[in-house]
Design an enzyme around this catalytic site. Structure first.
Site, PDB file in Angstrom:
ATOM      1  N   ASP A 147      41.904  77.399 -14.379  1.00  0.00           N
ATOM      2  CA  ASP A 147      43.213  76.889 -13.965  1.00  0.00           C
ATOM      3  C   ASP A 147      43.313  75.372 -14.146  1.00  0.00           C
ATOM      4  O   ASP A 147      42.377  74.730 -14.638  1.00  0.00           O
ATOM      5  CB  ASP A 147      43.418  77.303 -12.486  1.00  0.00           C
ATOM      6  CG  ASP A 147      44.862  77.589 -12.145  1.00  0.00           C
ATOM      7  OD1 ASP A 147      45.746  77.144 -12.881  1.00  0.00           O
ATOM      8  OD2 ASP A 147      45.102  78.247 -11.111  1.00  0.00           O
ATOM      9  N   ASP A 202      53.923  80.339 -12.823  1.00  0.00           N
ATOM     10  CA  ASP A 202      53.596  81.677 -12.311  1.00  0.00           C
ATOM     11  C   ASP A 202      54.792  82.624 -12.336  1.00  0.00           C
ATOM     12  O   ASP A 202      55.934  82.237 -12.105  1.00  0.00           O
ATOM     13  CB  ASP A 202      53.064  81.571 -10.876  1.00  0.00           C
ATOM     14  CG  ASP A 202      51.691  80.941 -10.859  1.00  0.00           C
ATOM     15  OD1 ASP A 202      51.160  80.618 -11.942  1.00  0.00           O
ATOM     16  OD2 ASP A 202      51.147  80.766  -9.757  1.00  0.00           O
TER      17      ASP A 202
HETATM   18  C1  GLA Z   1      47.835  79.015 -10.243  1.00  0.00           C
HETATM   19  C2  GLA Z   1      47.792  80.082 -11.340  1.00  0.00           C
HETATM   20  C3  GLA Z   1      47.925  81.453 -10.718  1.00  0.00           C
HETATM   21  C4  GLA Z   1      46.815  81.679  -9.691  1.00  0.00           C
HETATM   22  C5  GLA Z   1      46.850  80.563  -8.649  1.00  0.00           C
HETATM   23  C6  GLA Z   1      45.635  80.614  -7.737  1.00  0.00           C
HETATM   24  O1  GLA Z   1      49.091  78.965  -9.655  1.00  0.00           O
HETATM   25  O2  GLA Z   1      48.787  79.860 -12.300  1.00  0.00           O
HETATM   26  O3  GLA Z   1      47.890  82.462 -11.717  1.00  0.00           O
HETATM   27  O4  GLA Z   1      45.590  81.701 -10.352  1.00  0.00           O
HETATM   28  O5  GLA Z   1      46.854  79.285  -9.255  1.00  0.00           O
HETATM   29  O6  GLA Z   1      45.623  79.571  -6.798  1.00  0.00           O
END
Ligand code: GLA
Length: 406
Positions: A147, A202
């Site tokens: 990430d 997301d």
């Molecule tokens: C980010 C990523 C998500 C998830 C969260 C976890 O937002 O884009 O897919 O992995 O972190 O904290």
């Protein structure tokens, strides 16, 4: 002179061929904990999900990876600087859980972050790349999602390159999933670094809404589809545009779930389920395990669909497939049903990426509706069907006879 040349050649090969090759010749398929469970994960959950991956028919349909997202770690590294699985969630550590997953014929993945901390505030990898890669190799993981929170002062290409190299040096073949939300256009530079890269923020479990957190947003299905228009040429065997983990079974209507799953398949996105496999409805299971739709996603040509037209409320998407087959998806963005009439003779397939050219006036194709699981005649006649609101009709076309030579 020859030796010097050979040396430079070797160096350039080593640098450009960084990631493990051959691991994702078709888009990866699996399950990830985040969409449903956030950080509420445990040894018990992983075992139950692994059991249900097998018992539900998901494994048979091609789902392979079980990926634990954020929240698997304790808040601090140990005194050697190693990551530590949360002792409450994983009282025996991670190895027994991973062995359990492997014994089921499945593969296992973990999450971490290029920054100082993960997005949920657990220890990030910055400065520990080689050490963490060795830790993952010792656990025998098969997949790492990486990430991009808390990364002030570092550049994405370098950070992802470093981790990719560290994984390579650790020696255990691992799919490397870049998750920097498309902010640094990874499709331009990540082909040799990882097997998939997120192209958006997301996902949110709605068809066409935005969930606004204030400083960031989560995106409904159609927003993610529309986020980037010109990146399909960067996808292909071994390197995929990742449209995010799926929300099938997480609250949308059956038609919306069908549309979501069809479009992820058309877009050659990784198919990572994000629902609770332990209590799926029959409808959710039927969507996630539709082998004819999955075959469109997993087609060996590995070409992402293109948007052919947008007319009234309906998009027409076309995905060239191997063997000169074609998938066509009619996506109805409106809540109301719409009747599509499609004269194939007027709509040739001309694709600059796959170089596929089909003129339906000289090539006859059979039409199969892969949700109805029914043959629907051929391309010689005007084809017509009602596409329900927030739903799709998805067709797989196969050549009925060789092209007529003029
Ligand atoms: C980010 C990523 C998500 C998830 C969260 C976890 O937002 O884009 O897919 O992995 O972190 O904290």
């Amino acid at each position: 002179m020859k030796n010097i040349l050979a040396f430079f050649l070797l160096c350039s090969v080593t640098v450009s061929a960084q990631k493990f090759e051959g691991l994702a010749l078709t888009p990866p398929m699996g399950w990830n904990s985040w969409n449903t469970f956030k950080t509420d994960i445990s040894d018990k959950l992983v075992r139950e999900i692994a059991d249900d991956m097998v018992n539900s028919g998901m494994k048979d349909a091609g789902y392979t990876y079980i990926v634990l997202d954020d929240g698997w770690m304790a808040k601090e590294r140990n005194r050697n600087g190693d990551l530590v699985p949360d002792p409450k969630k994983f009282p025996n550590g991670l190895k027994p859980v991973i062995d359990y997953v492997h014994a089921k014929g499945l593969k296992f993945g973990l999450y971490n972050c290029a920054g100082t901390q993960t997005c949920a505030g657990y220890p990030g990898t910055r400065g520990y790349e080689y050490q963490d890669a060795r830790f993952y190799a010792s656990l025998e993981i098969d997949y790492l999602k990486y990430d991009w929170c808390n990364t002030e002062g570092i550049t994405a290409k370098e950070a992802y390159s470093t981790m990719s190299k560290a994984l390579k040096v650790a020696g255990r073949p691992v799919i490397f999933s870049l998750c920097e939300w498309g902010d640094n256009q990874p499709w331009n530079w990540a082909k040799n670094i990882g097997q998939l890269w997120r192209i958006s923020g997301d996902i949110y479990h709605c068809f066409d809404c935005i969930f606004d957190h204030g400083t960031w947003k989560d995106w409904g299905v159609t927003y993610i589809i529309d986020m980037h228009k010109d990146i399909r040429q960067f996808a292909g065997p071994g390197h995929w545009n990742d449209f995010d983990m799926m929300e099938v079974g997480n609250g949308m209507t059956v038609g919306e779930d069908r549309a979501h799953f069809s479009m992820w398949s058309m877009l050659a996105s990784p198919l990572i389920a994000g629902n609770d496999l332990r209590n799926m409805s029959a409808e959710t299971k039927a969507i996630l395990t539709n082998k004819e739709v999955i075959a469109i996603n997993q087609d060996s040509l590995g070409v992402q669909a293109y948007l052919y037209s947008q007319k009234d409320s309906v998009d027409t998407w076309i995905k060239p497939l191997s063997g000169n087959d074609v998938a066509i998806c009619f996506l109805n963005r409106s809540k109301n049903p719409f009747t599509v009439s499609y004269d194939f003779g007027q709509h040739p397939v001309t694709d600059s990426v796959s170089k596929m050219n089909i003129n339906f006036n000289s090539s006859l194709y059979k039409i199969r509706d892969v949700w109805m699981k029914k043959e629907m005649g051929n391309t010689s006649k005007l084809w017509s069907a009602s596409v329900q609101g927030h739903d799709v009709v998805l067709l797989h076309l196969t050549m009925a006879k060789p092209p007529v030579k003029k």
